[in-house]
Structures are given as structure tokens and as C-alpha cells.
Design a protein around this motif. Structure first.
Motif, PDB file in Angstrom:
ATOM      1  N   ASP A 129      13.469  41.734  22.120  1.00 48.65           N
ATOM      2  CA  ASP A 129      13.489  43.004  22.846  1.00 48.65           C
ATOM      3  C   ASP A 129      12.839  44.103  21.999  1.00 48.65           C
ATOM      4  O   ASP A 129      13.452  45.119  21.710  1.00 48.65           O
ATOM      5  CB  ASP A 129      14.932  43.372  23.195  1.00 48.65           C
ATOM      6  CG  ASP A 129      14.988  44.581  24.126  1.00 48.65           C
ATOM      7  OD1 ASP A 129      14.016  44.823  24.847  1.00 48.65           O
ATOM      8  OD2 ASP A 129      16.019  45.286  24.104  1.00 48.65           O
ATOM      9  N   ARG A 130      11.607  43.856  21.553  1.00 47.08           N
ATOM     10  CA  ARG A 130      10.848  44.819  20.754  1.00 47.08           C
ATOM     11  C   ARG A 130       9.369  44.441  20.816  1.00 47.08           C
ATOM     12  O   ARG A 130       9.030  43.332  21.220  1.00 47.08           O
ATOM     13  CB  ARG A 130      11.339  44.832  19.318  1.00 47.08           C
ATOM     14  CG  ARG A 130      11.076  43.527  18.592  1.00 47.08           C
ATOM     15  CD  ARG A 130      11.468  43.584  17.155  1.00 47.08           C
ATOM     16  NE  ARG A 130      12.901  43.652  17.063  1.00 47.08           N
ATOM     17  CZ  ARG A 130      13.604  43.293  16.020  1.00 47.08           C
ATOM     18  NH1 ARG A 130      13.014  42.845  14.959  1.00 47.08           N
ATOM     19  NH2 ARG A 130      14.900  43.371  16.007  1.00 47.08           N
ATOM     20  N   PRO A 131       8.499  45.331  20.409  1.00 47.85           N
ATOM     21  CA  PRO A 131       7.074  44.984  20.421  1.00 47.85           C
ATOM     22  C   PRO A 131       6.777  43.827  19.467  1.00 47.85           C
ATOM     23  O   PRO A 131       7.279  43.797  18.341  1.00 47.85           O
ATOM     24  CB  PRO A 131       6.380  46.267  19.948  1.00 47.85           C
ATOM     25  CG  PRO A 131       7.363  47.362  20.168  1.00 47.85           C
ATOM     26  CD  PRO A 131       8.719  46.732  20.020  1.00 47.85           C
ATOM     27  N   VAL A 132       5.982  42.880  19.938  1.00 49.74           N
ATOM     28  CA  VAL A 132       5.526  41.783  19.084  1.00 49.74           C
ATOM     29  C   VAL A 132       4.003  41.801  18.941  1.00 49.74           C
ATOM     30  O   VAL A 132       3.448  41.058  18.135  1.00 49.74           O
ATOM     31  CB  VAL A 132       5.977  40.397  19.606  1.00 49.74           C
ATOM     32  CG1 VAL A 132       7.496  40.284  19.601  1.00 49.74           C
ATOM     33  CG2 VAL A 132       5.379  40.088  20.960  1.00 49.74           C
ATOM     34  N   ALA A 133       3.338  42.655  19.742  1.00 48.44           N
ATOM     35  CA  ALA A 133       1.881  42.678  19.730  1.00 48.44           C
ATOM     36  C   ALA A 133       1.379  44.012  20.284  1.00 48.44           C
ATOM     37  O   ALA A 133       2.145  44.768  20.890  1.00 48.44           O
ATOM     38  CB  ALA A 133       1.336  41.524  20.569  1.00 48.44           C
ATOM     39  N   TRP A 134       0.098  44.261  20.089  1.00 44.14           N
ATOM     40  CA  TRP A 134      -0.546  45.449  20.661  1.00 44.14           C
ATOM     41  C   TRP A 134      -2.012  45.138  20.924  1.00 44.14           C
ATOM     42  O   TRP A 134      -2.548  44.140  20.438  1.00 44.14           O
ATOM     43  CB  TRP A 134      -0.391  46.671  19.748  1.00 44.14           C
ATOM     44  CG  TRP A 134      -1.262  46.643  18.534  1.00 44.14           C
ATOM     45  CD1 TRP A 134      -2.477  47.240  18.368  1.00 44.14           C
ATOM     46  CD2 TRP A 134      -1.004  45.969  17.300  1.00 44.14           C
ATOM     47  NE1 TRP A 134      -2.979  46.979  17.121  1.00 44.14           N
ATOM     48  CE2 TRP A 134      -2.091  46.199  16.443  1.00 44.14           C
ATOM     49  CE3 TRP A 134       0.053  45.171  16.839  1.00 44.14           C
ATOM     50  CZ2 TRP A 134      -2.163  45.675  15.154  1.00 44.14           C
ATOM     51  CZ3 TRP A 134      -0.030  44.652  15.552  1.00 44.14           C
ATOM     52  CH2 TRP A 134      -1.112  44.911  14.732  1.00 44.14           C
ATOM     53  N   SER A 135      -2.625  46.005  21.712  1.00 41.61           N
ATOM     54  CA  SER A 135      -4.047  45.848  22.012  1.00 41.61           C
ATOM     55  C   SER A 135      -4.642  47.216  22.305  1.00 41.61           C
ATOM     56  O   SER A 135      -3.930  48.202  22.491  1.00 41.61           O
ATOM     57  CB  SER A 135      -4.252  44.901  23.197  1.00 41.61           C
ATOM     58  OG  SER A 135      -3.648  45.418  24.363  1.00 41.61           O
ATOM     59  N   TYR A 136      -5.965  47.243  22.339  1.00 43.96           N
ATOM     60  CA  TYR A 136      -6.720  48.459  22.662  1.00 43.96           C
ATOM     61  C   TYR A 136      -7.553  48.178  23.907  1.00 43.96           C
ATOM     62  O   TYR A 136      -8.665  47.659  23.806  1.00 43.96           O
ATOM     63  CB  TYR A 136      -7.622  48.866  21.491  1.00 43.96           C
ATOM     64  CG  TYR A 136      -6.839  49.282  20.277  1.00 43.96           C
ATOM     65  CD1 TYR A 136      -6.317  50.562  20.188  1.00 43.96           C
ATOM     66  CD2 TYR A 136      -6.588  48.392  19.236  1.00 43.96           C
ATOM     67  CE1 TYR A 136      -5.569  50.954  19.086  1.00 43.96           C
ATOM     68  CE2 TYR A 136      -5.843  48.774  18.145  1.00 43.96           C
ATOM     69  CZ  TYR A 136      -5.338  50.049  18.070  1.00 43.96           C
ATOM     70  OH  TYR A 136      -4.593  50.428  16.974  1.00 43.96           O
TER      71      TYR A 136
END
Length: 189
Positions: free
Chosen positions: A123-130
Motif C-alpha cells: 500500500d505504497r508507491p513501488v514505481a514511477w514514470s514520466y
């Protein structure tokens, strides 16, 4: 009129952020660890960041389940930080991820980031993108970067050590020396 003022404020912030660094990869600070043969110092990485193609296998697991597996990842190399690895979406099990609509951030180099979590288990961010990076980093579009703090991440079979931070997500491997941004006492970098 208000939108134009907001755009100018954002541009000023970006410029100030880009110029605020004392180190840019041209000279190691005295506290930097000298690399041995076969090692690289993160203090030799440039600012603005550079992008390097990675031909080694880059794999991301969660509890033994493969989330991503690629031989076409990109590493972003930035002064003082271990590389972050961006994996093409085609090599990511996107059905395992869901976007976090309430979380975004702005990188002075890459643009506006969106965040991802696993559909089950975390229940938290595991990844990101642009999704719409600044023109200099257009190559990162349609790529996902993962936090090694919450997952098992590997480069060429070596399990990486996460960067010491909840915000930064560099992948530390045995061929890197620091000290690394995010460690205690590094906030002034």
C-alpha cells in the motif's frame, strides 16, 4: 493571465533548482570515495543527468513473482546518486500495477512524475514514470522505474541494495562507490 504567471513561476523554480547544485560531475568533492579498478564513483556522474543504455538483464520481483524483466533498460546517472533504472512498459507486467492518482511530483530535469503501486500486497508507491517528460528526457516516456526499497531488484544477477531514502530510488551495485545522496547527513547536497 493567471496561467502565464504560474508558468513563469514554474520556469523560475526549475532554473533555480537546476543551478543550485555545487557538484556536477566535473570534479569529485574531497569526501568522495576513490573508485578502485572496475568501480565507478557516483560523483563522476553528470548534472544534468545522463542516460545510459543497459544491455544486462534488469529484473524486478515481488515475493518471487516477476514484475519486470528487460534487456533494454535505461539507467539515469546523476551526480551523487546511484543509477535509477527505467524499464520499457512492454517489459513490465502492467496488469500487476495501478496508478496512484493522488501522488505526483516534479523533477527539475525530467518533468512531472506519476506513481504506481501493486494491485495487491503493498500500500505504497513501488514505481514511477514520466508520461510527458521534458524534451531532453523524452526517451524515458513509456518507461517505468522501480523503488528497490520495496521490491527485489537485480542487475545481471546481482541483487541491488536500495539507496538509503524513501524518496530517492537508486540501485546500488558492487561496482559503485559514494557516499550516496540520501544517507544521513547528506541533505545539504
Amino acid at each position: 493571465m493567471g496561467s502565464n504567471k504560474k508558468d513563469k513561476t514554474k520556469i523560475n523554480w526549475l532554473q533555480k533548482s537546476r543551478e543550485s547544485w555545487n557538484y556536477n560531475g566535473s570534479k569529485r568533492p574531497p569526501f568522495a570515495i576513490t573508485p578502485k579498478e572496475g568501480q565507478r564513483s557516483v560523483w563522476d556522474f553528470p548534472r544534468p543527468p545522463a542516460i545510459e543504455k543497459v544491455c544486462k538483464p534488469v529484473i524486478v520481483h515481488y515475493k518471487g513473482v516477476t514484475i519486470a524483466n528487460s534487456n533494454e533498460a535505461l539507467a539515469v546517472l546523476e551526480t551523487a546518486s546511484p543509477p535509477t533504472y527505467y524499464i520499457p512498459k512492454g517489459d513490465v507486467q502492467m496488469a500487476m500495477l495501478t496508478s496512484i492518482r493522488s501522488k505526483t511530483s516534479l523533477c527539475e530535469w525530467k518533468g512531472n512524475a506519476v506513481y504506481w503501486t501493486l494491485k495487491t500486497g503493498i500500500d505504497r508507491p513501488v514505481a514511477w514514470s514520466y508520461p510527458n517528460p521534458f524534451p531532453e528526457f523524452e526517451v524515458l516516456k513509456d518507461h517505468i522505474a522501480f523503488y528497490p526499497q520495496h521490491l527485489e531488484c537485480y542487475i545481471d544477477g546481482e541483487q541491488v541494495t536500495p539507496q538509503s531514502s524513501e524518496f530517492y530510488a537508486g540501485w546500488i551495485t558492487s561496482d559503485l562507490v559514494g557516499p550516496f545522496k540520501g544517507e544521513p547527513g547528506t541533505g545539504h547536497w
